[in-house]
Design a protein around this motif. Sequence first.
Motif, PDB file in Angstrom:
ATOM      1  N   ALA A  10      15.213 -24.479   5.235  1.00 20.77           N
ATOM      2  CA  ALA A  10      14.880 -23.238   5.942  1.00 20.77           C
ATOM      3  C   ALA A  10      15.361 -22.021   5.163  1.00 20.77           C
ATOM      4  CB  ALA A  10      15.488 -23.248   7.336  1.00 20.77           C
ATOM      5  N   ALA A  13      12.904 -21.454   2.458  1.00 15.12           N
ATOM      6  CA  ALA A  13      11.691 -20.853   3.022  1.00 15.12           C
ATOM      7  C   ALA A  13      11.907 -19.364   3.291  1.00 15.12           C
ATOM      8  CB  ALA A  13      11.291 -21.583   4.297  1.00 15.12           C
ATOM      9  N   LEU A  14      13.072 -18.999   3.796  1.00 20.92           N
ATOM     10  CA  LEU A  14      13.386 -17.581   3.992  1.00 20.92           C
ATOM     11  C   LEU A  14      13.414 -16.839   2.663  1.00 20.92           C
ATOM     12  CD1 LEU A  14      16.181 -17.868   6.674  1.00 20.92           C
ATOM     13  CD2 LEU A  14      14.108 -16.517   6.905  1.00 20.92           C
ATOM     14  N   ALA A  17       9.932 -16.108   1.566  1.00 22.24           N
ATOM     15  CA  ALA A  17       9.369 -15.000   2.346  1.00 22.24           C
ATOM     16  C   ALA A  17       9.934 -13.659   1.884  1.00 22.24           C
ATOM     17  CB  ALA A  17       9.647 -15.213   3.827  1.00 22.24           C
ATOM     18  N   ALA A  43      19.268 -18.846   8.274  1.00 20.40           N
ATOM     19  CA  ALA A  43      18.522 -20.081   8.543  1.00 20.40           C
ATOM     20  C   ALA A  43      19.082 -20.788   9.773  1.00 20.40           C
ATOM     21  CB  ALA A  43      18.561 -20.998   7.329  1.00 20.40           C
ATOM     22  N   LEU A  81      10.977 -14.457  14.372  1.00 13.48           N
ATOM     23  CA  LEU A  81      11.559 -13.908  13.142  1.00 13.48           C
ATOM     24  C   LEU A  81      12.156 -12.526  13.408  1.00 13.48           C
ATOM     25  CD1 LEU A  81      12.094 -14.391  10.159  1.00 13.48           C
ATOM     26  CD2 LEU A  81       9.859 -13.415   9.673  1.00 13.48           C
ATOM     27  N   GLY A 107       5.634 -13.016   7.101  1.00 12.03           N
ATOM     28  CA  GLY A 107       6.860 -13.741   6.811  1.00 12.03           C
ATOM     29  C   GLY A 107       6.955 -15.041   7.601  1.00 12.03           C
ATOM     30  N   ILE A 111       7.153 -18.719   5.989  1.00 14.57           N
ATOM     31  CA  ILE A 111       8.282 -19.595   6.330  1.00 14.57           C
ATOM     32  C   ILE A 111       7.784 -20.909   6.915  1.00 14.57           C
ATOM     33  CG2 ILE A 111      10.262 -19.851   7.890  1.00 14.57           C
ATOM     34  CD1 ILE A 111      10.737 -16.811   7.451  1.00 14.57           C
ATOM     35  N   SER A 112       6.785 -20.853   7.771  1.00 17.01           N
ATOM     36  CA  SER A 112       6.234 -22.076   8.371  1.00 17.01           C
ATOM     37  C   SER A 112       5.615 -22.992   7.324  1.00 17.01           C
ATOM     38  CB  SER A 112       5.182 -21.725   9.427  1.00 17.01           C
ATOM     39  OG  SER A 112       5.759 -21.014  10.480  1.00 17.01           O
ATOM     40  N   SER A 115       8.391 -24.351   4.931  1.00 21.58           N
ATOM     41  CA  SER A 115       9.195 -25.341   5.653  1.00 21.58           C
ATOM     42  C   SER A 115       8.426 -26.650   5.826  1.00 21.58           C
ATOM     43  CB  SER A 115       9.609 -24.805   7.022  1.00 21.58           C
ATOM     44  OG  SER A 115      10.469 -23.720   6.881  1.00 21.58           O
TER      45      SER A 115
END
Length: 126
Positions: A10, A13-14, A17, A43, A81, A107, A111-112, A115
């Motif tokens: 996570a 992924a952040l 983004a 996260a 978010l 974003g 992220i989705s 992830s």
Amino acid sequence: MRFIIRTIAAAVALWVAIQLVPGIAVSTPSNTARYWGVLLIVALIFGLINAIVKPIVKALGCALIVLTLGLFLLVINAAMLLLTSWIAGQLDIPFHVANFYPAAFWGAIIISVVSWLLGLFIPDND
């Protein structure tokens, strides 16, 4: 161990983004231990919000989700978010999402997707 790996995924992924979407930022120097620590904390906050708040919002918005053929889930993800950004601000964590559209919306999508892609490589232990 799986929880730690998912939290790191996570955070990655952040990070993706933050790199791709203007309006999502961590206001510490890049590629430092503090920067990555902030990403891990954010996260964790994002994971807690998705585990606790998101199911309630999805249950309340069930009719809209069905009516929009699932597109309302994009709005819910963006709202989660933004909520993460607000909570981080309350805790003096230097993470900020500027606005709903385009920052939180795109974003949340990034992220989705990231992830999900990283989740393909994390074993299920079943």
